[in-house]
Design a protein around this motif. Structure first.
Motif, short mmCIF file in Angstrom:
data_model
loop_
_atom_site.label_atom_id
_atom_site.label_comp_id
_atom_site.label_asym_id
_atom_site.label_seq_id
_atom_site.Cartn_x
_atom_site.Cartn_y
_atom_site.Cartn_z
N VAL A 19 0.95 -1.32 -0.06
CA VAL A 19 0.22 0.09 -0.03
C VAL A 19 0.97 1.16 0.13
CG1 VAL A 19 -1.88 1.22 1.13
CG2 VAL A 19 -1.82 -1.57 1.11
N VAL A 20 -0.17 2.48 -0.92
CA VAL A 20 1.25 3.36 -0.81
C VAL A 20 -0.24 4.54 0.27
CG1 VAL A 20 1.70 5.39 -2.09
CG2 VAL A 20 1.92 2.70 -2.77
N LEU A 21 0.88 4.85 1.63
CA LEU A 21 -0.04 6.16 1.85
C LEU A 21 0.12 7.43 1.46
CD1 LEU A 21 1.58 4.38 5.40
CD2 LEU A 21 -0.21 3.46 4.57
N ALA A 22 -0.63 7.96 2.02
CA ALA A 22 -1.10 9.33 1.82
C ALA A 22 0.32 10.33 1.52
CB ALA A 22 -1.97 10.01 2.64
N ASP A 23 1.38 9.49 2.52
CA ASP A 23 2.81 10.68 1.77
C ASP A 23 3.20 9.99 0.69
OD1 ASP A 23 3.85 8.82 3.42
OD2 ASP A 23 4.88 9.79 5.11
N GLY A 24 3.43 9.42 0.18
CA GLY A 24 3.76 8.47 -0.33
C GLY A 24 4.76 7.45 0.11
N THR A 25 5.11 7.16 1.16
CA THR A 25 5.48 5.64 2.13
C THR A 25 4.89 4.22 1.24
OG1 THR A 25 6.01 6.92 3.91
CG2 THR A 25 6.04 4.76 4.33
#
Length: 455
Positions: free
Chosen positions: A167-173
């Motif tokens: 999964v890509v989180l909302a900050d790009g992590t």
């Protein structure tokens, strides 16, 4: 540097599209009665790195992102938002691994459900979640809405088959959740949190799914009923019986008629309802189960019952159910509802849907997964008839309220999306909803991931 300039620099050549003619095709999902917004562009990702790069740029510029797979959402979950970036995952369509020993597969989110089923079937395996839209819906979208399907009465829904996610989180992590082992309780279960979150907590770029050995065959039953109430009574009797059917589907008279109009399948158009049941248990149990189901249908007042073990005959019957939605959508503007009630309340739900349609003078077709109480009343509106559309939207809301009154849910598998947000607090409670919003703020503090959906 502007957002679009920085995004074009971060992505491969041609991945970012702003041509209005192309963008127009990615504004809409299948919720054709929801007016989408105008996005700034569409980014076509082919790798996790592309997704992460796009999210990082969007986060820096506070640009909202609408994740999109096959665009098959029926709740407005993938319709565009003004000023947003549509992040399209349809090109991430590889089946990366099928492991017949550990009985799992790893796929990208753009893989079409039916393609996965075919691929694992070639190795004697079975991926049970099978929405009626399986030939055009994607695994990523199935994860986003926790999709069910015709087999869910026995096998459960998507959540029961997701072992892990990238999964890509909302900050790009980029994070990975879940594990390959059968058991494991280390840490919070983020996999289960993300399944059904409708792209509001992260963007899924890889899915590890559980597989099962393929059934050796199936026996199928069809029953026609003179009244919808009798069909509902049969569903309740089958639920009480404890039969382990792999499928139990219902179609009302209007749905049977419109499918037969389109495909000329020789269905009994005079019957008020059709019930389909199937067992994939080992022989001789499966034949015994459908015979028992047929007997219960007869006792509930069925006008006709028959069963078969012939795969071609069974597939023809199942096609009638799978074609229900497309057949109705041909008639005009389609407004899908998706509600669930305890199985004991199915007869009452059917009767009350009919009463609402008659009182509001609207056209409704009711079908769905009778075995788990999840029905899909589909309203049809003549295109351009605004008065009928207004009455239909009132009927839609009333059916949702009836489901809650009967102890049910506002959505069984299509998702909350844009169209049912106003009902969510009534189902889960205000305190529960605030906990969910706290989680959303923790994972997406700027609120850029699919805003205006679910919560």
């Amino acid at each position: 540097m502007t957002f679009l300039e920085q995004l074009a620099e971060a992505l491969p050549d041609g991945a970012l599209v702003t041509d209005p003619d192309i963008v127009e095709g990615y504004r809409y999902d299948r919720t054709d009665w929801v007016q989408p917004g105008q996005p700034v562009g569409v980014a076509f990702a082919t790798t996790t790195e592309h997704v992460a790069a796009a999210v990082k740029v969007a986060a820096a510029h506070r640009v909202p992102i609408v994740p999109r797979g096959a665009g098959s959402s029926l709740c407005g979950g993938a319709s565009a938002i003004d000023g947003a970036l549509v992040l399209c995952l349809e090109r991430m369509d590889r089946i990366l691994d099928i492991d017949p020993v550990d009985q799992m597969a790893v796929v990208e989110p753009g893989v079409i459900n039916a393609d996965l089923s075919t691929a694992v079937g070639d190795q004697g395996l079975f991926y049970p979640p099978d929405p009626a839209s399986q030939t055009f819906c994607s695994i990523g979208g199935n994860v986003a809405t926790n999709a069910g399907g015709l087999c869910c009465v026995k096998y459960g829904v998507t959540r029961d088959y997701v072992l892990g996610l990238e999964v890509v989180l909302a900050d790009g992590t980029v994070i990975e959740t879940g594990r390959r082992t059968i058991k494991g309780v280390a840490g919070y279960d983020l996999t289960q949190l993300l399944v059904g979150s409708e792209g509001t907590l992260g963007i899924v770029t890889r899915v590890r799914v559980r597989l099962r050995p393929a059934p050796s065959g199936a026996s199928t039953m069809v029953a026609f009923f003179p009244t919808a109430a009798a069909a509902g009574d049969a569903v309740a009797a089958i639920a009480r019986s404890g039969l382990q059917l792999s499928l139990l589907e219902i179609m009302d008279r209007a749905t049977v008629g419109v499918v037969d109009d389109w495909k000329h399948m020789g269905l009994d158009r005079d019957a008020a309802a059709l019930l389909l049941a199937q067992s994939d248990s080992p022989e001789p149990l499966r034949a015994e189960e459908v015979e028992r189901a047929a007997t219960l249908c007869d006792q509930a007042g069925a006008s006709y019952t028959a069963f078969t073990s012939d795969p071609a005959e069974a597939e023809a019957l199942l096609q009638a159910r799978r074609l229900a939605g497309p057949a109705i959508e041909r008639l005009g503007e389609a407004i899908w509802d998706d509600v669930g009630v305890p199985r004991s309340r199915v007869p009452e739900l059917i009767a009350r849907i009919e009463e609402v349609a008659e009182r509001r003078e609207v056209r409704v077709f009711t079908f769905g997964h009778a075995g788990d109480g999840n029905l899909h009343p589909l309203f049809s509106v003549p295109r351009g008839d605004e008065d009928a559309r207004a009455r239909t939207l009132e009927a839609f809301d009333e059916v949702v309220e009836i489901a809650l009154e009967l102890g049910g849910t506002i959505t069984g598998e299509h998702g909350v999306g844009r169209i049912k947000r106003k009902f969510l607090a009534a189902e889960v409670g205000t305190a529960n909803l605030e906990v969910q919003r706290t989680i959303k703020r923790a994972l997406d503090p700027a609120g850029i991931l699919n805003p205006g959906r679910a919560l």
